[in-house]
Write a protein that holds these residues in place. Structure first.
Motif, PDB file in Angstrom:
ATOM      1  N   GLU A  71      10.597  -6.443  24.770  1.00 17.82           N
ATOM      2  CA  GLU A  71       9.546  -5.707  25.481  1.00 17.82           C
ATOM      3  C   GLU A  71      10.183  -4.650  26.376  1.00 17.82           C
ATOM      4  N   PRO A  72       9.484  -3.521  26.573  1.00 17.21           N
ATOM      5  CA  PRO A  72      10.026  -2.492  27.462  1.00 17.21           C
ATOM      6  C   PRO A  72      10.133  -3.010  28.891  1.00 17.21           C
ATOM      7  N   ARG A  85       3.615  -2.536  18.663  1.00 18.84           N
ATOM      8  CA  ARG A  85       3.574  -1.972  19.995  1.00 18.84           C
ATOM      9  C   ARG A  85       2.130  -1.607  20.386  1.00 18.84           C
ATOM     10  N   TRP A 117      17.928   4.755  27.514  1.00 17.79           N
ATOM     11  CA  TRP A 117      18.666   3.565  27.946  1.00 17.79           C
ATOM     12  C   TRP A 117      19.730   4.015  28.938  1.00 17.79           C
ATOM     13  N   ASN A 169       0.525   5.347  26.455  1.00 17.38           N
ATOM     14  CA  ASN A 169       1.438   4.799  25.461  1.00 17.38           C
ATOM     15  C   ASN A 169       0.690   4.246  24.249  1.00 17.38           C
ATOM     16  N   LEU A 200      13.550   3.203  32.746  1.00 18.78           N
ATOM     17  CA  LEU A 200      12.862   2.524  31.646  1.00 18.78           C
ATOM     18  C   LEU A 200      13.878   2.191  30.567  1.00 18.78           C
ATOM     19  N   ARG A 201      13.900   0.934  30.162  1.00 19.16           N
ATOM     20  CA  ARG A 201      14.758   0.543  29.037  1.00 19.16           C
ATOM     21  C   ARG A 201      13.880  -0.076  27.959  1.00 19.16           C
ATOM     22  N   ASP A 202      13.813   0.635  26.833  1.00 20.82           N
ATOM     23  CA  ASP A 202      12.898   0.231  25.774  1.00 20.82           C
ATOM     24  C   ASP A 202      13.609   0.285  24.422  1.00 20.82           C
TER      25      ASP A 202
END
Lengths: 183, 183
Positions: A86-87, B115, A30, B168, B89-91
DNA sequence: CAGCTATATGTCTATATTTACATATATAAA
DNA sequence: TTTATATATGTAAATATAGACATATAGCTG
């Protein structure tokens, strides 16, 4: 309590960290600047999700070491059972690929070669991270950490990073193979 | 001119689109709400990067169709040779995995199974997207689109999405295999 | 010694992004 | 007939994030 707040609590569930450490460690999952982290930590401490201890250091500036409180642990557990967003991936390069047919061949090759190098560098970083995990005293003597082992999450995430990175590296190679080499 | 602006120009390099269309099409590459897109399009039109035509429709509300101007094309080309920012990427799920050892086994399995289902649904979407590309009249009769072909970028991006998604998905399956099944 | 990097913490401002508020048409489902 | 969804566009307010400004110690480099 936004997602970044929970992310900081998640890291503190492993062990205590300074704000600076938290800022460095949360980047892969993040991305956030210290200017966002420090005020959040102050707010989380004020609201009793974390506690803070001032640690004087000789070689380096003094630091504030944060720990998860009982309230913080409760908040983490409650968060865990809520559905995750969701990503979201934001990648400027992908936008450029959209109009790749507009670009000069050289520009396109440079862009993809640059990304390939990025993924190769990332691979080294992730392998080092794995090695560091395996060197930790908590790492099990045989086999992998079990689901209740404190290193389990970090191990899963490192593997995920490696797998995704490899897929993207392979894509770069494949894409480059479609572009004519210029001599 | 921020990254989202260039993203909108990139899409318009392919063909003309309404603001609504642009909003839908940019989601996989740069998530943004219509409330961010519409004002940006107005600004880009005002600054002459794009032009706008009002298109009345029978079945649906009238729409504004935007096209790239000469100035817009110039801006795109200049942007292309500038270095791109690193992907971000923010997950939220990855943050939860950090403290997976804190969670109930059932919660952890549910999260990863959710997921996994997400990636399986995404796979179908991407395969459909590939099929739609191949059905387009511009698609070459034989082989793949070449680097100067207008569909080249979209083809590369769809392949990238499929490859990353598969990595993934495989990670989810592997992670689930490490968690005990409860009967 | 001056300048750079890493460690360490903070604030302030600007920008980016999301959420909520608004409106309108057509279609499909309950 | 109410309700929901998809299409279509917009604004206002709140929040999240980035960039700049600020300070301090220690080590390294030129």
């Amino acid at each position: 309590m936004n997602t970044l707040s929970y992310g900081l609590l998640s890291l503190l569930a492993q062990s205590s960290f300074s704000g600076y450490d938290l800022m460095l460690r949360i980047q892969p999952f993040w991305p956030a600047k210290h200017s966002q982290i420090y005020p959040l930590l102050a707010k989380l401490e004020k609201e009793d999700y974390i506690s803070c201890e001032l640690v004087p250091q000789r070689d380096k500036p003094d630091k504030k070491v944060y720990s998860l409180t009982a309230k913080g642990k409760e908040a983490l557990k409650a968060w865990f059972d809520q559905p995750a967003a969701e990503p979201a991936l934001r990648d400027e390069m992908m936008l450029k690929v959209f109009c790749l047919s507009y670009a000069k061949n050289e520009s396109a090759r440079n862009m993809l070669a640059g990304r390939l190098a990025y993924h190769e560098e990332r691979h080294q970083t992730y392998e080092l991270k794995l090695a560091q995990l395996r060197e930790k005293p908590e790492w099990p003597e045989e086999g992998l950490p079990s689901p209740k082992h404190p290193l389990f999450g970090a191990y899963l995430l490192t593997r995920k990073a490696i797998m995704t990175n490899e897929a993207n590296r392979a894509w770069c190679e494949w894409a480059l193979s479609l572009l004519p080499e210029e001599h």
